[in-house]
Each structure stands twice: as C-alpha cells, then as structure tokens.
Design a protein around this motif. Sequence first.
Motif, PDB file in Angstrom:
ATOM      1  N   LYS A   1     -17.002  -4.073  -5.193  1.00 39.52           N
ATOM      2  CA  LYS A   1     -16.477  -4.818  -4.268  1.00 39.52           C
ATOM      3  C   LYS A   1     -15.417  -5.819  -5.186  1.00 39.52           C
ATOM      4  N   TYR A   2     -15.847  -6.163  -6.211  1.00 38.53           N
ATOM      5  CA  TYR A   2     -15.071  -6.837  -7.277  1.00 38.53           C
ATOM      6  C   TYR A   2     -13.753  -6.193  -7.540  1.00 38.53           C
ATOM      7  N   LEU A   3     -14.055  -4.915  -7.895  1.00 37.06           N
ATOM      8  CA  LEU A   3     -12.799  -3.969  -8.338  1.00 37.06           C
ATOM      9  C   LEU A   3     -11.756  -3.914  -7.053  1.00 37.06           C
ATOM     10  N   GLU A   4     -12.464  -3.760  -5.745  1.00 37.44           N
ATOM     11  CA  GLU A   4     -11.763  -3.387  -4.714  1.00 37.44           C
ATOM     12  C   GLU A   4     -10.740  -4.740  -4.306  1.00 37.44           C
ATOM     13  N   THR A   5     -11.498  -5.932  -4.577  1.00 34.44           N
ATOM     14  CA  THR A   5     -10.576  -7.148  -4.216  1.00 34.44           C
ATOM     15  C   THR A   5      -9.697  -7.347  -5.353  1.00 34.44           C
ATOM     16  N   ALA A   6      -9.602  -7.285  -6.517  1.00 36.05           N
ATOM     17  CA  ALA A   6      -8.819  -7.327  -7.467  1.00 36.05           C
ATOM     18  C   ALA A   6      -7.798  -6.328  -7.211  1.00 36.05           C
ATOM     19  N   ARG A   7      -7.939  -5.223  -6.910  1.00 33.46           N
ATOM     20  CA  ARG A   7      -7.087  -4.055  -6.696  1.00 33.46           C
ATOM     21  C   ARG A   7      -6.156  -4.455  -5.295  1.00 33.46           C
ATOM     22  N   CYS A   8      -6.774  -5.085  -4.092  1.00 34.89           N
ATOM     23  CA  CYS A   8      -6.086  -5.542  -3.066  1.00 34.89           C
ATOM     24  C   CYS A   8      -5.270  -6.610  -3.460  1.00 34.89           C
ATOM     25  N   ALA A   9      -5.513  -7.332  -4.434  1.00 40.26           N
ATOM     26  CA  ALA A   9      -4.670  -8.556  -4.836  1.00 40.26           C
ATOM     27  C   ALA A   9      -3.155  -7.892  -5.575  1.00 40.26           C
ATOM     28  N   PHE A  10      -3.774  -6.890  -6.428  1.00 41.20           N
ATOM     29  CA  PHE A  10      -2.398  -6.093  -7.175  1.00 41.20           C
ATOM     30  C   PHE A  10      -1.688  -5.513  -6.065  1.00 41.20           C
ATOM     31  N   LEU A  11      -2.299  -4.736  -4.949  1.00 41.87           N
ATOM     32  CA  LEU A  11      -1.342  -4.032  -3.958  1.00 41.87           C
ATOM     33  C   LEU A  11      -0.420  -5.153  -3.314  1.00 41.87           C
ATOM     34  N   SER A  12      -1.195  -6.237  -3.015  1.00 40.99           N
ATOM     35  CA  SER A  12      -0.305  -7.122  -2.320  1.00 40.99           C
ATOM     36  C   SER A  12       0.669  -7.734  -3.233  1.00 40.99           C
ATOM     37  N   ALA A  13       0.516  -8.161  -4.389  1.00 42.59           N
ATOM     38  CA  ALA A  13       1.651  -8.631  -5.316  1.00 42.59           C
ATOM     39  C   ALA A  13       2.797  -7.488  -5.358  1.00 42.59           C
ATOM     40  N   ILE A  14       2.733  -6.204  -5.399  1.00 41.45           N
ATOM     41  CA  ILE A  14       3.832  -5.255  -5.298  1.00 41.45           C
ATOM     42  C   ILE A  14       4.339  -4.916  -3.928  1.00 41.45           C
ATOM     43  N   GLY A  15       3.626  -5.552  -2.674  1.00 45.93           N
ATOM     44  CA  GLY A  15       4.142  -5.249  -1.407  1.00 45.93           C
ATOM     45  C   GLY A  15       3.703  -3.915  -0.854  1.00 45.93           C
ATOM     46  N   TYR A  16       2.610  -3.441  -1.403  1.00 47.17           N
ATOM     47  CA  TYR A  16       2.245  -1.985  -1.015  1.00 47.17           C
ATOM     48  C   TYR A  16       0.753  -2.148  -0.456  1.00 47.17           C
ATOM     49  N   ASP A  17       0.299  -2.687   0.200  1.00 49.82           N
ATOM     50  CA  ASP A  17      -1.079  -3.067   0.594  1.00 49.82           C
ATOM     51  C   ASP A  17      -1.513  -1.661   1.334  1.00 49.82           C
ATOM     52  N   TYR A  18      -2.719  -1.628   1.708  1.00 48.87           N
ATOM     53  CA  TYR A  18      -3.132  -0.405   2.607  1.00 48.87           C
ATOM     54  C   TYR A  18      -2.371  -0.330   3.822  1.00 48.87           C
ATOM     55  N   ASN A  19      -2.096  -1.427   4.408  1.00 51.30           N
ATOM     56  CA  ASN A  19      -1.287  -1.197   5.869  1.00 51.30           C
ATOM     57  C   ASN A  19      -0.037  -0.542   5.661  1.00 51.30           C
ATOM     58  N   GLU A  20       0.726  -1.069   4.364  1.00 51.89           N
ATOM     59  CA  GLU A  20       1.845  -0.486   3.908  1.00 51.89           C
ATOM     60  C   GLU A  20       1.770   0.920   3.691  1.00 51.89           C
ATOM     61  N   MET A  21       0.838   1.252   3.086  1.00 49.94           N
ATOM     62  CA  MET A  21       0.423   2.758   2.678  1.00 49.94           C
ATOM     63  C   MET A  21       0.380   3.569   3.918  1.00 49.94           C
ATOM     64  N   ALA A  22      -0.487   2.998   5.071  1.00 45.70           N
ATOM     65  CA  ALA A  22      -0.193   3.879   6.292  1.00 45.70           C
ATOM     66  C   ALA A  22       1.090   3.809   6.816  1.00 45.70           C
ATOM     67  N   ARG A  23       1.663   2.757   6.965  1.00 47.89           N
ATOM     68  CA  ARG A  23       3.147   2.965   7.330  1.00 47.89           C
ATOM     69  C   ARG A  23       3.952   3.856   6.785  1.00 47.89           C
ATOM     70  N   GLN A  24       3.783   4.223   5.303  1.00 44.60           N
ATOM     71  CA  GLN A  24       4.571   5.073   4.740  1.00 44.60           C
ATOM     72  C   GLN A  24       3.855   6.429   4.677  1.00 44.60           C
ATOM     73  N   GLY A  25       2.763   6.425   5.655  1.00 45.73           N
ATOM     74  CA  GLY A  25       2.157   7.967   5.997  1.00 45.73           C
ATOM     75  C   GLY A  25       1.153   8.255   5.440  1.00 45.73           C
ATOM     76  N   TYR A  26       0.446   7.591   4.299  1.00 48.91           N
ATOM     77  CA  TYR A  26      -0.432   7.890   3.508  1.00 48.91           C
ATOM     78  C   TYR A  26      -1.711   7.199   3.536  1.00 48.91           C
ATOM     79  N   SER A  27      -3.046   7.678   3.295  1.00 50.51           N
ATOM     80  CA  SER A  27      -4.102   7.010   2.886  1.00 50.51           C
ATOM     81  C   SER A  27      -4.448   7.325   1.216  1.00 50.51           C
ATOM     82  N   TRP A  28      -5.233   6.262   0.798  1.00 48.67           N
ATOM     83  CA  TRP A  28      -5.393   6.523  -0.818  1.00 48.67           C
ATOM     84  C   TRP A  28      -6.860   6.449  -0.962  1.00 48.67           C
ATOM     85  N   PRO A  29      -7.668   7.339  -0.643  1.00 47.20           N
ATOM     86  CA  PRO A  29      -9.072   7.192  -0.990  1.00 47.20           C
ATOM     87  C   PRO A  29      -9.329   7.376  -2.417  1.00 47.20           C
TER      88      PRO A  29
END
Length: 145
Positions: free
Chosen positions: A33-61
């Motif tokens: 959970k700590y890794l995921e929380t930190a990773r989500c913060a990074f993704l938000s910082a670059i404007g490419y969170d999981y919602n944006e990934m889906a909008r671009q047509g991808y999941s990232w398992p």
Amino acid sequence: MKKHIYCRHSFEIEVQFFDVDAMHIVWHGNYVKYLETARCAFLSAIGYDYNEMARQGYSWPIVQMNLKYIRPARFGQKIRVDMDIVEIESCLRIDYTIYDVETNEKLTRASTTQAAVSLSDGLMQFQTPGSWLEAVKRHPTFQAV
C-alpha cells in the motif's frame, strides 16, 4: 553497469494504527500500500494518473513486485518512500527505498514493474504509449538517456 534513472520522486507517510499488528510493527502486506500511495503521487505529479491511463486507452497492471524487509516500520513513525524510475520505454519499472524520516535509516527495498495493456483488445504492449513517455518527460527531475 549502473542503471539509468529517468527521474526520482519522494513521498512521506506516517504509519497509522490500522497498519500495524499487536506489536505495533507494520504488517508486511501494508508495504504494498505504501508503494502504491507513493506511485500514485508520482503519477499525479506528471499528470498521468490511473484515470488518465484509461482515457488514453490503457490499463497498467503490476506484472512483477519484489520486496526486501530490512527493518520494521512502527506505529506513528514517519517514513519516506524514495522512488527511482528506471524503465519507461518497455514498461514502468520503479525501484523504491523506504527510510525513517528522522534517522534516514533504511527500512525496506522494493521494485515494481507495470506493463501497458490495451483496453480495446487486452493485449500487452511491448512499447509504452507515446502519451506515457511525454508525461514522464514533464517530471522536473527527468533525465534522458
């Protein structure tokens, strides 16, 4: 050979009571959970969170994860998750080190690998999407190879 680090990101967390066992030590599964929380913060910082990934047509398992526990984190402790983004072209690979904020003592080392999967056909992509690469390049610490 030393691996290239595309960019670095850090995130601080305080260990909560619901994350610990009866000995007030973080239960091993909560490090994920700590890794995921930190990773989500990074993704938000670059404007490419999981919602944006889906909008671009991808999941990232997550396709691979490794953890090495060095010292336990404890209730109330402030920890810092330092992330080195070490692969961005064929997948997203992040190396993590978790430290005690006050002492800088190393607590845990970990890595995760995520692969882009097309939402339209479910196929894994062997090259990451261009939209992803452009997003990572926006991070203030980005270093090209």
